[in-house]
Design a protein around this motif. Sequence first.
Motif, PDB file in Angstrom:
ATOM      1  N   GLU A  25       0.831  -1.199   0.000  1.00 13.31           N
ATOM      2  CA  GLU A  25       0.000   0.000   0.000  1.00 13.31           C
ATOM      3  C   GLU A  25       0.874   1.262   0.000  1.00 13.31           C
ATOM      4  N   GLY A  26       0.317   2.338  -0.533  1.00 11.72           N
ATOM      5  CA  GLY A  26       0.999   3.623  -0.503  1.00 11.72           C
ATOM      6  C   GLY A  26       2.210   3.722  -1.412  1.00 11.72           C
ATOM      7  N   ARG A  27       2.201   3.004  -2.520  1.00 15.12           N
ATOM      8  CA  ARG A  27       3.365   2.973  -3.405  1.00 15.12           C
ATOM      9  C   ARG A  27       3.175   3.839  -4.654  1.00 15.12           C
ATOM     10  N   ARG A  28       1.999   4.312  -4.884  1.00 18.16           N
ATOM     11  CA  ARG A  28       1.734   5.059  -6.117  1.00 18.16           C
ATOM     12  C   ARG A  28       2.505   6.376  -6.127  1.00 18.16           C
ATOM     13  N   GLY A  29       3.030   6.720  -7.289  1.00 16.83           N
ATOM     14  CA  GLY A  29       3.757   7.965  -7.443  1.00 16.83           C
ATOM     15  C   GLY A  29       5.199   7.925  -6.989  1.00 16.83           C
ATOM     16  N   LEU A  30       5.658   6.765  -6.493  1.00 14.64           N
ATOM     17  CA  LEU A  30       7.035   6.621  -6.028  1.00 14.64           C
ATOM     18  C   LEU A  30       7.828   5.756  -7.004  1.00 14.64           C
ATOM     19  N   LEU A  31       9.149   5.859  -6.939  1.00 14.07           N
ATOM     20  CA  LEU A  31      10.001   4.987  -7.746  1.00 14.07           C
ATOM     21  C   LEU A  31      10.058   3.650  -7.029  1.00 14.07           C
ATOM     22  N   ARG A  32       9.426   2.645  -7.618  1.00 16.03           N
ATOM     23  CA  ARG A  32       9.223   1.368  -6.945  1.00 16.03           C
ATOM     24  C   ARG A  32      10.365   0.400  -7.274  1.00 16.03           C
ATOM     25  N   LEU A  33      11.322   0.342  -6.365  1.00 19.20           N
ATOM     26  CA  LEU A  33      12.461  -0.574  -6.492  1.00 19.20           C
ATOM     27  C   LEU A  33      12.416  -1.612  -5.372  1.00 19.20           C
ATOM     28  N   ASP A  34      11.213  -1.966  -4.927  1.00 17.49           N
ATOM     29  CA  ASP A  34      11.060  -2.831  -3.759  1.00 17.49           C
ATOM     30  C   ASP A  34      10.496  -4.206  -4.067  1.00 17.49           C
ATOM     31  N   PHE A  35       9.875  -4.409  -5.233  1.00 22.27           N
ATOM     32  CA  PHE A  35       9.269  -5.709  -5.512  1.00 22.27           C
ATOM     33  C   PHE A  35       9.706  -6.303  -6.846  1.00 22.27           C
ATOM     34  N   ASN A  36      10.833  -5.860  -7.359  1.00 23.57           N
ATOM     35  CA  ASN A  36      11.429  -6.455  -8.563  1.00 23.57           C
ATOM     36  C   ASN A  36      10.489  -6.420  -9.767  1.00 23.57           C
ATOM     37  N   GLY A 329      11.099   9.579  -2.092  1.00 27.62           N
ATOM     38  CA  GLY A 329      10.288   9.075  -3.195  1.00 27.62           C
ATOM     39  C   GLY A 329      10.798   7.799  -3.825  1.00 27.62           C
ATOM     40  N   ILE A 330      11.680   7.062  -3.118  1.00 27.45           N
ATOM     41  CA  ILE A 330      12.264   5.832  -3.672  1.00 27.45           C
ATOM     42  C   ILE A 330      12.004   4.689  -2.707  1.00 27.45           C
ATOM     43  N   LEU A 331      11.428   3.608  -3.196  1.00 19.60           N
ATOM     44  CA  LEU A 331      11.135   2.433  -2.383  1.00 19.60           C
ATOM     45  C   LEU A 331      12.160   1.334  -2.622  1.00 19.60           C
ATOM     46  N   VAL A 332      12.701   0.774  -1.543  1.00 20.48           N
ATOM     47  CA  VAL A 332      13.526  -0.428  -1.596  1.00 20.48           C
ATOM     48  C   VAL A 332      12.975  -1.374  -0.530  1.00 20.48           C
ATOM     49  N   ARG A 333      13.502  -2.582  -0.448  1.00 22.35           N
ATOM     50  CA  ARG A 333      12.948  -3.594   0.478  1.00 22.35           C
ATOM     51  C   ARG A 333      13.987  -3.977   1.525  1.00 22.35           C
ATOM     52  N   SER A 334      13.644  -3.772   2.780  1.00 22.57           N
ATOM     53  CA  SER A 334      14.515  -4.200   3.868  1.00 22.57           C
ATOM     54  C   SER A 334      14.482  -5.718   4.009  1.00 22.57           C
ATOM     55  N   MET A 335      15.637  -6.310   4.216  1.00 21.11           N
ATOM     56  CA  MET A 335      15.747  -7.743   4.436  1.00 21.11           C
ATOM     57  C   MET A 335      15.915  -8.065   5.922  1.00 21.11           C
ATOM     58  N   ALA A 336      15.434  -7.175   6.772  1.00 17.78           N
ATOM     59  CA  ALA A 336      15.558  -7.347   8.218  1.00 17.78           C
ATOM     60  C   ALA A 336      14.979  -8.687   8.658  1.00 17.78           C
TER      61      ALA A 336
END
Length: 367
Positions: A25-36, A329-336
Amino acid sequence: MTAPTPSPSARPDVERLRGYSAPLEGRRGLLRLDFNENTIGPSPAVVEALRAFPADQIAVYPEYDGLREAVIGNLQDSPAGLAHALLPQQVGLFNGVDAAIHAVIHAYGASGDTLLTTSPTFGYYAPCAGMQGMVVEAVPHELPGFRFPLEAMRAALQRGPKILMLCNPNNPTGTRLSAEHVLLLASSAPDTLVVVDELYEAFTGDSVLPHVDFAEHANLLVLRSLAKTAGLAGLRMGFAIGSAEVVDRVCRVSGPYDVNSFAVTAAFAALSDQAYTDHYVAEVLRARNYLVTELTRSGAVFHVDGGNYLLVWPRFSAQQVEQQLRDAGILVRSMAGKPQIDGSLRVSIGTQEQMQRFWECYRKLER
C-alpha cells in the motif's frame, strides 16, 4: 448485553500459520524498487489490446483457446529454444505464479510431508507449505557468496522430501543454478517433485527448459511469469510447464476460471511483442552494470548475481536508510530478520535513468 459469539476455528494448520504479507500500500507515485517489478510498464501492444477489449466480453467467463500454444511458440522462438516439443496439455495457466505455487503444494503436499528449499528464498513457499501442514526444511546457502548448497541439497533429497522448491535465480540472493545441476537433482530423487521457479530467468538465461525432456524427468515442473519482464504484475499471469500428468494434477486444485479475460488478452499481446521485453531486459542489465560500477567505486558492501535486483548493506541502519529513501520518493525492500542477509536492502534494478536517481540519493545518505 449479550457476549459476542466467537468465530469458528480454522484448521489447526491455519491457526498456527503466519501468513505472507507484502507491504504493497501507498506505493503510487514513487520509484518502486522494492518488488522487482518491471519499472516502465508493458508493451504498447498490451495497452492497445486492453483498450480495445470488448465491453460485452466482461460479462462472459474467460476462454483460453490458443494461449497455451502461444506460450509454447514464444518459448520455442527464444534463442535457446526447447529441448523437446511441448504439447498444450503440458502448460498450466494460473492467476500469477503465486497461485501456481499454492496449487503445486495443495496437489502434492500432505500434513507431515517435507518441502525442501534453500534459505533465504522467496517468502511465500513456507506459508503455502504451512497451509498443508508440511514441514519446511531450508538448506542455507554457502558463504561467502551465497553459493547454491549442491552437496547438502543432494544429501537432503535422500531423506525423501515430497517437494523440492528451487527459485532460480534465487530471490533475494540472486544465486544461480545451472540446468545441468537442476537435472542432476531431479534425477537423484525421482519420487520428489522438483519445482523450478524461473521468474527471473530472463535476466540470466539459466532456464532448464532448453535442456529437459519431460518424458525422462517427469518429476520436474517449471514456473514462469509475465510479471517481472513483460510488466503484467498487476494482471497476474503465470504458467506451469512440465509433464502432462503433473500439470493435470496441479490444475485439478485450481478454479476453472482463475485467470481473468484481461490477463489473457494482455498475455497474448505481450507474447507477440517479445522484442519489447528483450529491450527492457537489456536495459535492466545495462543499468545493473552502471550501479555495480558505482557501488564498487564507492567501496560499498553489496552482493549481485542473477535477477533484476541486488543486495546492499548500508553503513547505517537499514531501516533508517529505507525510510529516508522512501521520504525521497524511492522504495527499496529491507531484508531485516532474514537469515544470512539481515541488515541489507534489496534494490530492484530498473532503467539506467532510474538507477542514477537511486544512486544520487543513496550515496548522499551514506556520507
